[in-house]
Design a protein around this motif. Structure first.
Motif, short mmCIF file in Angstrom:
data_model
loop_
_atom_site.label_atom_id
_atom_site.label_comp_id
_atom_site.label_asym_id
_atom_site.label_seq_id
_atom_site.Cartn_x
_atom_site.Cartn_y
_atom_site.Cartn_z
N UNK A 67 0.83 -1.21 0.00
CA UNK A 67 0.00 0.00 0.00
C UNK A 67 0.86 1.26 0.00
N UNK A 68 1.90 1.27 0.82
CA UNK A 68 2.80 2.43 0.89
C UNK A 68 3.46 2.68 -0.46
N UNK A 69 3.94 1.62 -1.10
CA UNK A 69 4.63 1.79 -2.38
C UNK A 69 3.66 2.17 -3.50
N UNK A 70 2.45 1.64 -3.49
CA UNK A 70 1.46 2.04 -4.49
C UNK A 70 1.09 3.51 -4.30
N UNK A 71 0.94 3.92 -3.05
CA UNK A 71 0.63 5.32 -2.76
C UNK A 71 1.75 6.23 -3.25
N UNK A 72 3.01 5.84 -3.00
CA UNK A 72 4.15 6.63 -3.47
C UNK A 72 4.12 6.77 -4.99
N UNK A 73 3.77 5.69 -5.67
CA UNK A 73 3.69 5.74 -7.13
C UNK A 73 2.61 6.72 -7.58
#
Length: 194
Positions: A67-73
């Motif tokens: 979730x954190x990495x998708x949000x960063x993207x």
């Protein structure tokens, strides 16, 4: 989970809802993380993120990292798409050509396993392939993930009108703040010039 009328098309909506398990509700402006509750409560998981069930490999830590990495993207913070590429490599996705409307061929991304993580990543890969991934954005104010369905893809805020009596309108607040800053600068310029 907070709701807005900004659903993404197809399976990308599942990704948007997953990203929004962490939010800063406009009414309270206090961070809320609903993912631990959803992971511990199968009924809540089905109710909020029902499209794909969780597998044993879908641990809370793994889901939070995804979730954190998708949000960063979505926020444009994934330089050279390194975060997404690492997840896509890990998911071992395959691609298949399938017939679409009108008989034209279309690519379909297939996860190697039935885990929630693999299925979410297959949805992300499909969205990248179709060009819809770039329209999944986060609000500059409240950081809510929304699908930008404007013609030119330039939407910056989750909304321009508040969602209820105590709601906030991120776009309106930002525009009012910018207007006040310009007015104050103009006033200071006049004051300095006299």
């Amino acid at each position: 989970m907070q709701t807005h009328n900004q659903a993404a098309p197809g399976a990308l909506e599942v990704v948007r809802r997953f990203i929004n398990t962490w939010s800063i509700p406009n009414q309270t402006r206090v961070e809320v993380d609903e993912l631990p509750l959803f992971v511990s409560d199968a009924d809540k998981w089905s109710e909020e993120l029902s499209r794909y069930p969780r597998a044993d490999s879908d641990t809370l830590d793994t889901l939070m990292a995804l979730r954190t990495d998708l949000r960063k993207s979505c926020e444009g913070l994934d330089d050279d798409h390194q975060l997404l590429n690492a997840w896509l490599t890990r998911a071992a996705l395959s691609v298949k050509v399938v017939p679409a409307e009108g008989g034209a061929p279309e690519l379909c991304v297939i996860p190697a396993d039935t885990s929630y993580v693999a299925r979410i990543l297959a949805s992300v890969a499909d969205a990248i392939s179709s060009g819809t991934w770039l329209r999944l954005k986060t609000c500059a104010d409240c950081r809510w993930a929304f699908y930008d369905n404007t013609r030119n893809g330039s939407k910056r805020w989750c909304g321009m009108t508040k969602g209820g009596v105590e709601g906030r309108a991120c776009g309106t607040i930002a525009k009012v703040s910018a207007f006040r800053a310009r007015a104050a600068a103009k006033k200071n310029q006049i004051t300095d010039g006299s």
